[in-house]
Design an enzyme around this catalytic site. Structure first.
Site, PDB file in Angstrom:
ATOM      1  N   SER A 146       0.866  -1.180   0.000  1.00 27.70           N
ATOM      2  CA  SER A 146       0.000   0.000   0.000  1.00 27.70           C
ATOM      3  C   SER A 146       0.901   1.228   0.000  1.00 27.70           C
ATOM      4  CB  SER A 146      -0.873  -0.043   1.258  1.00 27.70           C
ATOM      5  OG  SER A 146      -1.243   1.235   1.696  1.00 27.70           O
ATOM      6  N   TYR A 159      -2.333  -0.867  10.518  1.00 27.53           N
ATOM      7  CA  TYR A 159      -2.312  -1.116   9.081  1.00 27.53           C
ATOM      8  C   TYR A 159      -0.979  -0.659   8.482  1.00 27.53           C
ATOM      9  CZ  TYR A 159      -3.865  -1.341   4.246  1.00 27.53           C
ATOM     10  OH  TYR A 159      -3.976  -1.650   2.904  1.00 27.53           O
TER      11      TYR A 159
HETATM   12  N1  LIG Z   1      -8.705  -0.586  -1.398  1.00 22.95           N
HETATM   13  C1  LIG Z   1      -7.563   0.084  -1.339  1.00 22.95           C
HETATM   14  O1  LIG Z   1      -7.530   1.305  -1.589  1.00 22.95           O
HETATM   15  C2  LIG Z   1      -6.286  -0.627  -0.991  1.00 22.95           C
HETATM   16  C3  LIG Z   1      -5.085   0.082  -1.166  1.00 22.95           C
HETATM   17  C4  LIG Z   1      -3.891  -0.559  -0.878  1.00 22.95           C
HETATM   18  C5  LIG Z   1      -3.886  -1.865  -0.451  1.00 22.95           C
HETATM   19  N2  LIG Z   1      -5.067  -2.519  -0.277  1.00 22.95           N
HETATM   20  C6  LIG Z   1      -4.980  -3.900   0.155  1.00 22.95           C
HETATM   21  O2  LIG Z   1      -5.467  -4.717  -0.884  1.00 22.95           O
HETATM   22  C7  LIG Z   1      -6.076  -5.888  -0.342  1.00 22.95           C
HETATM   23  C8  LIG Z   1      -7.517  -6.003  -0.821  1.00 22.95           C
HETATM   24  O3  LIG Z   1      -8.199  -4.864  -0.335  1.00 22.95           O
HETATM   25  P1  LIG Z   1      -9.686  -4.497  -0.724  1.00 22.95           P
HETATM   26  O4  LIG Z   1      -9.759  -3.024  -0.671  1.00 22.95           O
HETATM   27  O5  LIG Z   1     -10.089  -5.235  -1.943  1.00 22.95           O
HETATM   28  O6  LIG Z   1     -10.449  -5.057   0.565  1.00 22.95           O
HETATM   29  P2  LIG Z   1     -11.837  -5.848   0.717  1.00 22.95           P
HETATM   30  O7  LIG Z   1     -12.795  -5.427  -0.324  1.00 22.95           O
HETATM   31  O8  LIG Z   1     -12.216  -5.684   2.138  1.00 22.95           O
HETATM   32  O9  LIG Z   1     -11.412  -7.360   0.451  1.00 22.95           O
HETATM   33  C9  LIG Z   1     -10.578  -8.007   1.352  1.00 22.95           C
HETATM   34  C10 LIG Z   1     -10.375  -9.433   0.922  1.00 22.95           C
HETATM   35  O10 LIG Z   1      -9.510 -10.042   1.883  1.00 22.95           O
HETATM   36  C11 LIG Z   1     -10.117 -11.221   2.367  1.00 22.95           C
HETATM   37  N3  LIG Z   1      -9.825 -11.415   3.786  1.00 22.95           N
HETATM   38  C12 LIG Z   1      -9.981 -10.536   4.810  1.00 22.95           C
HETATM   39  N4  LIG Z   1      -9.642 -11.099   5.980  1.00 22.95           N
HETATM   40  C13 LIG Z   1      -9.247 -12.371   5.691  1.00 22.95           C
HETATM   41  C14 LIG Z   1      -8.772 -13.464   6.455  1.00 22.95           C
HETATM   42  N5  LIG Z   1      -8.647 -13.402   7.812  1.00 22.95           N
HETATM   43  N6  LIG Z   1      -8.453 -14.601   5.824  1.00 22.95           N
HETATM   44  C15 LIG Z   1      -8.576 -14.709   4.492  1.00 22.95           C
HETATM   45  N7  LIG Z   1      -9.028 -13.732   3.695  1.00 22.95           N
HETATM   46  C16 LIG Z   1      -9.358 -12.562   4.287  1.00 22.95           C
HETATM   47  C17 LIG Z   1     -11.612 -11.051   2.131  1.00 22.95           C
HETATM   48  O11 LIG Z   1     -12.146 -12.341   1.917  1.00 22.95           O
HETATM   49  P3  LIG Z   1     -13.436 -12.948   2.687  1.00 22.95           P
HETATM   50  O12 LIG Z   1     -14.038 -11.846   3.509  1.00 22.95           O
HETATM   51  O13 LIG Z   1     -14.305 -13.385   1.572  1.00 22.95           O
HETATM   52  O14 LIG Z   1     -12.854 -14.061   3.490  1.00 22.95           O
HETATM   53  C18 LIG Z   1     -11.654 -10.205   0.864  1.00 22.95           C
HETATM   54  O15 LIG Z   1     -11.676 -11.025  -0.273  1.00 22.95           O
HETATM   55  C19 LIG Z   1      -5.981  -5.756   1.178  1.00 22.95           C
HETATM   56  O16 LIG Z   1      -4.839  -6.426   1.626  1.00 22.95           O
HETATM   57  C20 LIG Z   1      -5.824  -4.254   1.361  1.00 22.95           C
HETATM   58  O17 LIG Z   1      -5.202  -3.932   2.553  1.00 22.95           O
HETATM   59  C21 LIG Z   1      -6.268  -1.941  -0.542  1.00 22.95           C
END
Ligand SMILES: NC(=O)c1ccc[n+]([C@@H]2O[C@H](COP(=O)([O-])OP(=O)(O)OC[C@H]3O[C@@H](n4cnc5c(N)ncnc54)[C@H](OP(=O)(O)O)[C@@H]3O)[C@@H](O)[C@H]2O)c1
Length: 263
Positions: A146, A159
């Protein structure tokens, strides 16, 4: 050398956290470039629509259950993935979570939730696939970081710690596994509206503030990660390892409040 170094035909990629959000953006891009997928979620049923979407593209998709906070779940997932396809070429450590609170309000459980999921979980998933990749003399591990891998934002201390850790972990694993033909890189997205942060985007004042801070003047869109993920998963990045690639519209040139609260 193959004609198209970005072609992933014949490759198999694991994408953790593919039930929604960035995991689907990344998985879709890899499948469009030719890869078959392993997709994971804590709830298998939540993967059905995405599995069908990937199959409609002519690729294969194997849904597997994975809970990053459960060691047994991690250890069970990797052999199933390897057995099904016979090999795994690419691992995208995408699954993760966040807790937004002032540092003084963070509980022991909040800290454990974020660090266990984002940092410990990603490490042990990589470890679970490593013997297979080492035996094959080939692997692409892509850890999702990130902007907070390189910058500290108020209101998301655990985070930021987890994402800074991911960057350092990436460099350590790259150093250790390079000799086996495995590259390990960190893909660090900027601001993409997903379930994880949707609540922030409900505040128009904050959205304007965000856009103002992004040199390209908009948050990330679903296709904005396509080039970077395919590049890092493919032979085009064969001589690149241990690096963090920011895909953030340039926001890492500046700074932003990560909560709607004013300082
Ligand atoms: N959105 C952003 O702007 C952004 C920016 C930088 C980095 N990120 C990173 O990118 C990744 C995806 O983010 P997102 O925004 O798409 O978030 P999201 O919509 O909340 O999706 C998170 C995903 O992670 C899975 N997950 C969460 N806790 C888990 C656990 N204990 N075990 C296994 N799977 C788990 C969820 O799967 P289930 O709930 O189906 O199990 C879901 O598929 C994350 O690591 C986030 O920190 C996001």
């Amino acid at each position: 050398m193959q004609d198209n170094q970005f072609d992933l035909t014949g490759k198999v990629a694991v994408v953790t956290g593919a039930s929604r959000g960035l995991g689907q953006y990344l998985g879709r891009a890899l499948a469009r470039a030719g890869a078959d997928l392993v997709i994971t979620s804590r709830k298998l049923g939540d993967l059905t629509p995405f599995k069908e979407e990937i199959e409609a593209l002519g690729r294969r998709a194997l849904p597997l259950e994975l809970d990053l906070r459960d060691e047994a779940s991690i250890r069970a997932m990797a052999p199933k993935a390897i057995k099904h396809y016979g090999k795994i070429d690419v691992l995208v450590n995408n699954a993760g979570c966040n807790v937004r609170k002032p540092a003084v309000d963070i509980t022991w459980e909040d800290w454990n939730l974020v660090l266990d999921t984002n940092l410990r979980g990603s490490f042990f998933v990589a470890q679970a696939f490593a013997p297979h990749m080492i035996a094959n003399g080939y692997g692409r591990v892509i850890n999702i970081g990130s902007v907070t891998s390189v910058f500290g934002y108020a209101g998301i201390g655990p985070y930021c710690a987890s994402r800074g850790g991911i960057k350092q972990l990436t460099m350590s694993l790259a150093d250790e596994w390079g000799v086996h033909g495995i590259t390990v890189n960190c893909l660090a997205p900027g601001w993409f509206k997903t379930k994880q942060n949707a609540v922030l985007y409900e505040n128009p004042e904050w959205v304007e503030y965000l856009k103002d801070r992004i040199p390209l003047k908009r948050p990330g869109q679903p296709n904005d990660l396509n080039g970077a993920i395919v590049f890092l998963a493919s032979d085009a990045s064969a001589y690149i390892t241990g690096q963090t690639l920011l895909v953030d519209g340039g926001i890492s040139t500046g700074a932003i409040r990560a909560t709607t609260a004013k300082k």
